[in-house]
Scaffold this active site. Sequence first.
Site, mmCIF file in Angstrom:
data_model
loop_
_atom_site.group_PDB
_atom_site.id
_atom_site.type_symbol
_atom_site.label_atom_id
_atom_site.label_comp_id
_atom_site.label_asym_id
_atom_site.label_seq_id
_atom_site.Cartn_x
_atom_site.Cartn_y
_atom_site.Cartn_z
ATOM 1 N N GLU A 133 -7.581 1.736 15.243
ATOM 2 C CA GLU A 133 -6.776 1.559 16.453
ATOM 3 C C GLU A 133 -6.668 0.095 16.852
ATOM 4 O O GLU A 133 -5.611 -0.356 17.298
ATOM 5 C CB GLU A 133 -7.358 2.386 17.601
ATOM 6 C CG GLU A 133 -7.329 3.890 17.369
ATOM 7 C CD GLU A 133 -5.943 4.420 17.044
ATOM 8 O OE1 GLU A 133 -4.947 3.824 17.504
ATOM 9 O OE2 GLU A 133 -5.849 5.427 16.326
ATOM 10 N N HIS A 136 -3.990 -1.597 14.922
ATOM 11 C CA HIS A 136 -2.673 -1.372 15.539
ATOM 12 C C HIS A 136 -2.444 -2.345 16.690
ATOM 13 O O HIS A 136 -1.351 -2.896 16.860
ATOM 14 C CB HIS A 136 -2.582 0.060 16.068
ATOM 15 C CG HIS A 136 -2.250 1.084 15.028
ATOM 16 N ND1 HIS A 136 -1.238 0.910 14.110
ATOM 17 C CD2 HIS A 136 -2.786 2.312 14.787
ATOM 18 C CE1 HIS A 136 -1.166 1.984 13.342
ATOM 19 N NE2 HIS A 136 -2.094 2.840 13.723
ATOM 20 N N GLU A 204 0.918 2.968 9.450
ATOM 21 C CA GLU A 204 -0.338 3.720 9.368
ATOM 22 C C GLU A 204 -1.133 3.331 8.133
ATOM 23 O O GLU A 204 -2.355 3.148 8.201
ATOM 24 C CB GLU A 204 -0.058 5.229 9.367
ATOM 25 C CG GLU A 204 0.357 5.803 10.706
ATOM 26 C CD GLU A 204 -0.689 5.594 11.777
ATOM 27 O OE1 GLU A 204 -1.894 5.735 11.497
ATOM 28 O OE2 GLU A 204 -0.303 5.278 12.921
#
Length: 286
Positions: A133, A136, A204
């Site tokens: 995360e 990201h 991803e």
Amino acid sequence: MFINSVKTAMLLALLMALCMGIGYGLGREQGMLIALIFSAIMSFGSYFFSDKIALASVRAQQLAREEAPELYDLTKTLADRAGIPMPRLYYSPEQAPNAFATGRNPRHAAVCVTAGLMNMMSGKELEGVIAHELSHVKHRDILIATIAAIIAAAISYLAHMMMWFGGGHRDRDNPLGIIGVLLTIILAPLAAGLIQMAISRSREYAADARGAQLAGGPEGLIGALKKLEVGNRQIPMNISPAESHMFIVRPSIGQGMANLFRTHPPTESRIAKLVELMGKPNPYAF
């Protein structure tokens, strides 16, 4: 990383071009301008408010350090290692195991974990999830994916409008003609969904690789993905399809043709790529 960024920029440009093309079909130059303004307004709204909407959708509450010291310290260590500010931490009471990051940039980022995730993950697996995360966050994948989702939704809405305002006897000068209008109504949302899927999937894979590097190896994330895939099949999350791209694994699992439009790569493919990283240099510079 550079090639991946160029690919994402090209796909976003293609989405915008498709949106403006539908606007041109609706009303030539004026319609194209309206489509541009419409998508810009939606993107502006998502830039400033998408994080609040996403957190509210899972009933998330912000965590103080004393409420989850191990999670807080783990996130702080990984954020320092990544060279980004410590994000706000949120906790959702959802029993489906999942996590997501949101926010328009690293200074305004938040990471949310669900109750199901915290109950299911080992320390190493939780590290892999948080590292994914934070990858990201660092590379602004959240903003890119959110804008792609908003433009795709705008395309679907504009295509729906063509049912009422495009072609037919009320608009004989429409440059597409009735056949072109019908094809646009059918194919434009399909194309928008495929482009959005391509953007999300590429981000991803990159976040998996960078997250594995940030965590010091892919083993934790591999174990987490295995548990997350099984857990989300057993405990589906009632979430809007427009928000499913944010999560580390897709909250609702589609079968058959539905997999063609999944914004996440198949979990087994993600695990296979992570396995390939063991003992090899990471191709993605964090």
